[in-house]
Scaffold this active site. Structure first.
Site, short mmCIF file in Angstrom:
data_model
loop_
_atom_site.label_atom_id
_atom_site.label_comp_id
_atom_site.label_asym_id
_atom_site.label_seq_id
_atom_site.Cartn_x
_atom_site.Cartn_y
_atom_site.Cartn_z
N ALA A 70 -25.86 -52.70 -10.40
CA ALA A 70 -25.33 -53.15 -9.15
C ALA A 70 -24.37 -51.94 -8.42
O ALA A 70 -23.20 -52.48 -8.04
CB ALA A 70 -24.50 -54.57 -9.50
N GLY A 71 -24.45 -50.57 -8.58
CA GLY A 71 -23.94 -49.60 -8.14
C GLY A 71 -24.17 -49.68 -6.64
O GLY A 71 -24.36 -50.62 -5.89
N VAL A 83 -26.17 -47.81 -4.71
CA VAL A 83 -27.61 -48.32 -4.38
C VAL A 83 -27.96 -49.54 -4.55
O VAL A 83 -28.49 -50.29 -3.61
CB VAL A 83 -28.67 -47.21 -4.91
N HIS A 138 -39.17 -35.54 -6.75
CA HIS A 138 -37.86 -35.72 -6.08
C HIS A 138 -36.87 -34.70 -6.54
O HIS A 138 -36.39 -34.63 -7.48
CB HIS A 138 -37.16 -37.16 -6.27
O1 TXD Z 1 -34.09 -41.09 -4.03
C1 TXD Z 1 -33.88 -41.51 -5.26
N1 TXD Z 1 -34.57 -42.01 -6.16
C2 TXD Z 1 -32.31 -41.57 -5.58
C3 TXD Z 1 -31.76 -41.78 -6.87
C4 TXD Z 1 -31.52 -41.91 -4.38
C5 TXD Z 1 -30.24 -42.07 -4.51
C6 TXD Z 1 -29.50 -42.50 -5.96
N2 TXD Z 1 -30.60 -42.01 -7.00
C7 TXD Z 1 -30.30 -42.48 -8.45
O2 TXD Z 1 -30.02 -43.77 -8.45
C8 TXD Z 1 -28.76 -41.82 -8.88
O3 TXD Z 1 -29.19 -40.47 -9.22
C9 TXD Z 1 -28.64 -42.58 -9.92
O4 TXD Z 1 -29.25 -42.56 -11.20
C10 TXD Z 1 -29.10 -44.15 -9.61
C11 TXD Z 1 -27.95 -44.84 -8.97
O5 TXD Z 1 -27.21 -44.46 -8.27
P1 TXD Z 1 -25.77 -45.26 -7.68
O6 TXD Z 1 -25.20 -44.23 -6.61
O7 TXD Z 1 -26.24 -46.46 -7.22
O8 TXD Z 1 -24.86 -45.16 -8.84
P2 TXD Z 1 -23.73 -45.81 -9.32
O9 TXD Z 1 -22.92 -46.39 -8.11
O10 TXD Z 1 -23.16 -45.07 -10.30
O11 TXD Z 1 -24.64 -46.87 -9.96
C12 TXD Z 1 -25.12 -47.07 -11.17
C13 TXD Z 1 -24.73 -48.58 -11.83
C14 TXD Z 1 -23.32 -48.83 -12.37
O12 TXD Z 1 -22.79 -49.72 -11.75
C15 TXD Z 1 -23.54 -48.80 -13.76
O13 TXD Z 1 -22.50 -49.57 -14.31
C16 TXD Z 1 -24.91 -49.20 -13.94
O14 TXD Z 1 -25.44 -48.46 -13.09
N3 TXD Z 1 -25.39 -49.19 -15.35
C17 TXD Z 1 -26.18 -50.04 -15.96
N4 TXD Z 1 -26.72 -51.20 -15.40
C18 TXD Z 1 -27.30 -52.10 -16.22
N5 TXD Z 1 -27.55 -51.44 -17.34
C19 TXD Z 1 -27.15 -50.48 -18.03
N6 TXD Z 1 -27.46 -50.16 -19.18
C20 TXD Z 1 -26.30 -49.64 -17.19
N7 TXD Z 1 -25.84 -48.37 -17.43
C21 TXD Z 1 -24.97 -48.13 -16.28
#
Ligand code: TXD
Length: 320
Positions: free
Chosen positions: A17-18, A20, A182
């Protein structure tokens, strides 16, 4: 008196729930597409976001239920599971470490989510995208057409934007087509990118097209550089929302997505961005475009790098 039949609302689970994930939840709810379950490891955070989005319902006028949770049981019976969980690259962290960390997160998320939603379609967002999509497919045990990665639609959207800006035409008339993995090795296809059906190769000179392609390749990087603490999330959320909508409403939109190839484009056993028709069964079909030799070579180089990284990720996971 009339008793309405019990209905089974459409439900999308978003794991991570970050930036994106939460923006995607907002898009899905505000377009009134489906109920959303936002899951994260951070306690309280997905619940807070869900509550905030719910409080906006009366203003945004949608009827979607939004649940925030840390428990996979709450994601049960989701039609679509979106995986946007991951760690950003920390200062001093190598790409390899990031790969290993995110691979573990994605595998864990897949195994947990599929246990509660065995009939779901999975859309992966976490980077490195094509590799994480492959791992999700492996861990889920699902047929390949039910697992896909979101990237090509975003890269194409960026290409479209830069084309529209350059030509001073409405974005509505511009369509872009970007295949491949990508990242650096994406394969933008100017011949198949158009303004009202006219290929951009008829409207722009080669040097200008190269400049737009370069900006598209660096579309995410340009934002990371400006933001410093994170990456893009508005356009990635919109891109994923389009895929979700096409699947849930069986629209058969033709968009590039990371799909499992079984001989298409001369490639096998790899996930990479190709034009896919997205409907209620997931990837309904993959369109094989006629490519020039240099376009084919670029796609194969892109696939080779994904394949190399899949092997590498599997080695890292085996060593732990
Ligand atoms: O084109 C694309 N595919 C992309 C990819 C475009 C934009 C972002 N892209 C990738 O998506 C980026 O490189 C990251 O690997 C992901 C998520 O990006 P975001 O900007 O949303 O990252 P955040 O804000 O750090 O959110 C990640 C969340 C954060 O709230 C963590 O607490 C959570 O992931 N997290 C987890 N959730 C559930 N279970 C586990 N194990 C976990 N670990 C971290």
């Amino acid at each position: 008196s009339y008793i309405p039949p019990l209905c089974n609302p459409t439900r999308v689970a978003i794991v991570g729930a970050g930036k994106v994930g939460s923006t995607l939840a907002q898009r899905i709810a505000e377009r009134n597409i489906a109920d959303v379950v936002l899951l994260d490891v951070v306690e309280g955070m997905p619940q807070a976001i869900a509550l905030d989005l719910t409080q906006a319902r009366g203003l945004e006028h949608h009827d979607c239920q939004i649940i925030g949770t840390n428990d996979y049981a709450d994601t049960a019976n989701s039609d679509i599971v979106v995986i946007s969980a991951g760690k950003p690259r920390q200062p001093g962290m190598s790409r390899d470490e990031l790969m290993k960390t995110n691979a573990k997160i994605v595998l864990e998320a897949t195994k947990q989510a599929i246990a509660y939603s065995p009939d779901a379609i999975f859309i992966v967002i976490t980077n490195p995208l094509d590799v994480m999509t492959y791992l999700t497919w492996q861990a889920s045990g699902l047929p390949p057409h039910r697992v896909m990665g979101m990237a090509g639609i975003l890269d194409s959207a960026r290409f479209q934007t830069f084309i529209a800006m350059e030509l001073g035409v409405s974005i509505v008339d511009v369509k872009g087509m970007v295949l491949g993995s990508h990242g650096e090795l994406m394969v933008p296809l100017p011949r198949y990118s158009t303004v009202s059906g006219i290929p951009i190769t008829e409207l722009l000179d080669a040097a200008t097209i190269d400049r737009l392609i370069e900006r598209t390749r660096n579309g995410g990087g340009e934002i990371v550089e400006l933001m410093r603490t994170g990456g893009a999330y508005f356009a990635p959320a919109s891109s994923t929302c389009e895929m979700v909508e096409s699947i849930l409403f069986n629209q058969s939109r033709l968009v590039p997505a990371a799909a499992y190839l079984q001989g298409e484009y001369g490639l096998k056993d790899v996930f990479i961005g190709v034009p896919c028709r997205l409907g209620c069964r997931g990837i309904e079909s993959i369109l094989e475009l006629n490519l020039t030799d240099s376009e084919t070579t670029a796609l194969h180089i892109s696939a080779e790098s994904v394949r190399h990284n899949i092997e590498f990720a599997n080695q890292l996971l085996a060593a732990t």
